[in-house]
Write an enzyme that holds these catalytic residues in place. Structure first.
Site, mmCIF file in Angstrom:
data_model
loop_
_atom_site.group_PDB
_atom_site.id
_atom_site.type_symbol
_atom_site.label_atom_id
_atom_site.label_comp_id
_atom_site.label_asym_id
_atom_site.label_seq_id
_atom_site.Cartn_x
_atom_site.Cartn_y
_atom_site.Cartn_z
ATOM 1 N N MET A 1 0.843 -1.183 0.000
ATOM 2 C CA MET A 1 0.000 0.000 0.000
ATOM 3 C C MET A 1 0.882 1.237 0.000
ATOM 4 S SD MET A 1 -3.101 -0.819 2.633
ATOM 5 C CE MET A 1 -2.023 -1.320 3.957
ATOM 6 N N MET A 2 0.559 2.156 -0.920
ATOM 7 C CA MET A 2 1.336 3.384 -1.036
ATOM 8 C C MET A 2 1.336 4.117 0.311
ATOM 9 S SD MET A 2 1.896 3.563 -4.419
ATOM 10 C CE MET A 2 2.243 5.255 -4.772
ATOM 11 N N GLN A 53 5.665 -4.874 -5.626
ATOM 12 C CA GLN A 53 4.550 -4.625 -6.530
ATOM 13 C C GLN A 53 4.943 -3.545 -7.525
ATOM 14 O OE1 GLN A 53 0.774 -2.436 -5.864
ATOM 15 N NE2 GLN A 53 -0.170 -4.449 -6.093
ATOM 16 N N CYS A 83 -5.353 -0.663 -9.363
ATOM 17 C CA CYS A 83 -5.418 0.720 -8.879
ATOM 18 C C CYS A 83 -6.300 1.567 -9.789
ATOM 19 C CB CYS A 83 -4.014 1.317 -8.806
ATOM 20 S SG CYS A 83 -4.052 3.008 -8.187
ATOM 21 N N GLY A 195 -9.990 -7.458 0.578
ATOM 22 C CA GLY A 195 -11.042 -6.461 0.672
ATOM 23 C C GLY A 195 -11.896 -6.633 1.913
ATOM 24 N N ARG A 217 -5.836 -2.390 4.769
ATOM 25 C CA ARG A 217 -5.998 -1.311 5.758
ATOM 26 C C ARG A 217 -5.949 -1.800 7.194
ATOM 27 N NH1 ARG A 217 -11.174 0.921 2.664
ATOM 28 N NH2 ARG A 217 -11.265 -1.326 2.306
HETATM 29 C C1 LIG Z 1 -3.441 4.186 1.589
HETATM 30 C C2 LIG Z 1 -3.656 3.016 0.674
HETATM 31 C C3 LIG Z 1 -2.714 2.736 -0.292
HETATM 32 C C4 LIG Z 1 -2.889 1.644 -1.131
HETATM 33 N N1 LIG Z 1 -1.916 1.360 -2.033
HETATM 34 C C5 LIG Z 1 -2.015 0.244 -2.791
HETATM 35 C C6 LIG Z 1 -0.955 -0.146 -3.644
HETATM 36 O O1 LIG Z 1 0.095 0.506 -3.725
HETATM 37 N N2 LIG Z 1 -1.115 -1.278 -4.375
HETATM 38 C C7 LIG Z 1 -2.256 -2.049 -4.288
HETATM 39 O O2 LIG Z 1 -2.346 -3.081 -4.946
HETATM 40 N N3 LIG Z 1 -3.261 -1.700 -3.491
HETATM 41 C C8 LIG Z 1 -3.158 -0.581 -2.731
HETATM 42 N N4 LIG Z 1 -4.174 -0.251 -1.889
HETATM 43 C C9 LIG Z 1 -5.400 -1.088 -1.860
HETATM 44 C C10 LIG Z 1 -5.225 -2.232 -0.860
HETATM 45 O O3 LIG Z 1 -4.126 -3.045 -1.192
HETATM 46 C C11 LIG Z 1 -6.469 -3.111 -0.818
HETATM 47 O O4 LIG Z 1 -6.651 -3.722 -2.070
HETATM 48 C C12 LIG Z 1 -7.732 -2.362 -0.458
HETATM 49 O O5 LIG Z 1 -7.517 -1.408 0.549
HETATM 50 C C13 LIG Z 1 -8.831 -3.344 0.016
HETATM 51 O O6 LIG Z 1 -8.335 -4.211 1.019
HETATM 52 P P1 LIG Z 1 -8.497 -3.894 2.605
HETATM 53 O O7 LIG Z 1 -9.976 -3.745 2.855
HETATM 54 O O8 LIG Z 1 -7.888 -5.078 3.282
HETATM 55 O O9 LIG Z 1 -7.773 -2.614 2.863
HETATM 56 C C14 LIG Z 1 -4.028 0.837 -1.032
HETATM 57 C C15 LIG Z 1 -4.972 1.124 -0.045
HETATM 58 C C16 LIG Z 1 -4.793 2.193 0.807
HETATM 59 C C17 LIG Z 1 -5.820 2.479 1.864
#
Ligand SMILES: Cc1cc2nc3c(=O)[nH]c(=O)nc-3n(C[C@H](O)[C@H](O)[C@H](O)COP(=O)(O)O)c2cc1C
Length: 333
Positions: A1-2, A53, A83, A195, A217
């Protein structure tokens, strides 16, 4: 995650789990090839399985970036096809590529030809009106034929016009059943579901249907709610550092890394759910300014720990206050 899973946060997570697979922030292949590669590829104290990634649509850049990443020790190359940001769409990568499975397949084939580690794809269950489960099946079939045998699937579609990236993580409904159907249909491939998975108890039932769970998250917001991952999911019952030890180890890492303010950032949420969490964050926030340096980090950790200890001692057992964050958080070591 960025801005989340940088080498500092990965270091923190590795202090708790030897087995979880970790993934870097998305790195644009062009930025890696033409920019400050050393910075992008730097590890933390995070030995173990770590995927890099990559994002991008230029096969040559992606290939070179993948080789550089593997040379630097990353053991999986993961391609971002999920993304939804406008900037990423303009760069013709990310979720928009779901509409062009043959382009993704070509990229995968190209990368498979240059690196020996697995090339995996993280994608959505669909984009816009390309969201029937048959579209998802076709996408996976085409990309799998190019040699991808592991897919990380965010169980929401992306809406590319009109929703921000944050809205695209909440508004489109979660469709776990689509991912289960995918996994049932292609038992020869591995699928990780992603997700809305909040903690380990929520993760475990998915494993009846898919091969793995990716948590985003929740890992950042409540990292210590995953302390049992090795014992519960991998059967490895090693000792997990207690909060004070964890913080101290991160203090030492912050000093060694030369980026103490980034290490402080990785620690912000380790007390979520504990009494004193708000005071902890305040102390650590003071250490987020680069100018405060190592001393700032160490002082922040020391004062933060004192605040947590004082709050724990001063409160009747079992009672929760508003700065608990409202999380059921019974077992922080
Ligand atoms: C701040 C932030 C940055 C993210 N950056 C990326 C990223 O760089 N690459 C990616 O595949 N997903 C990124 N995501 C998405 C998450 O990997 C994930 O797919 C999404 O948040 C849903 O999963 P979760 O409910 O477990 O967070 C990012 C999400 C957040 C909140």
């Amino acid at each position: 995650m960025m801005e989340r899973t940088d080498r500092h946060f990965r270091t923190l997570f590795r202090l708790m789990s030897r087995h979880a697979r970790l993934t870097t922030e998305m790195i644009h292949a062009g930025a890696l090839v033409h920019g400050d590669a050393r910075r992008f590829l730097a590890h933390g104290q995070d030995p173990g399985a770590t995927a890099i990634q990559l994002g991008g649509d230029k096969a040559e850049d992606l290939a070179l970036a993948s080789r550089m990443a593997v040379d630097a020790g990353y053991d999986e190359v993961n391609l971002n096809v999920g993304c939804p940001s406008e900037r990423v769409q303009q760069g013709r990568f990310g979720a928009i590529l779901m509409r062009e499975p043959h382009v993704v397949a070509d990229l995968v084939a190209h990368l498979r030809a240059v690196v020996a580690v697995p090339v995996t794809v993280k994608h959505r269950i669909g984009v816009d009106d390309f969201d029937a489960v048959e579209d998802l099946f076709a996408f996976v079939d085409i990309v799998a034929a190019a040699g991808c045998d592991r897919f990380i699937v965010h169980a929401r579609k992306a809406i590319l016009c009109g929703l921000s990236p944050a809205e695209n993580r909440t508004i489109p409904p979660l469709r776990y059943a689509d991912v289960y159907a995918l996994a049932a249909r292609r038992p020869d491939l591995a699928f990780e579901i992603n997700g809305g998975i909040a903690d380990l108890p929520a993760a475990t039932p998915h494993l009846n249907h898919v091969d793995g769970v990716m948590v985003g998250r929740a890992a950042w917001d409540r990292p210590l709610s995953f302390t049992a991952v090795d014992s519960d999911l991998y059967g490895d019952h090693h000792e997990i550092p207690k909060l004070a030890d964890l913080a101290e180890m991160m203090g030492a890492w912050g000093a060694a890394s030369g980026e103490p303010h980034r290490a402080a950032r990785a620690l912000l949420n380790v007390t979520t759910g504990l009494p004193g969490a708000r005071a902890w964050r305040q102390h650590l926030t003071d250490a987020l300014r680069p100018a405060t340096g190592v001393d700032g980090l160490l002082v922040g950790i020391r004062d933060g720990l004192r605040a947590v200890e004082a709050a724990s001692n001063g409160r009747p057992k079992g009672r929760r206050t508003s700065d608990d964050g409202g999380h059921p958080y019974p077992s922080v070591p």
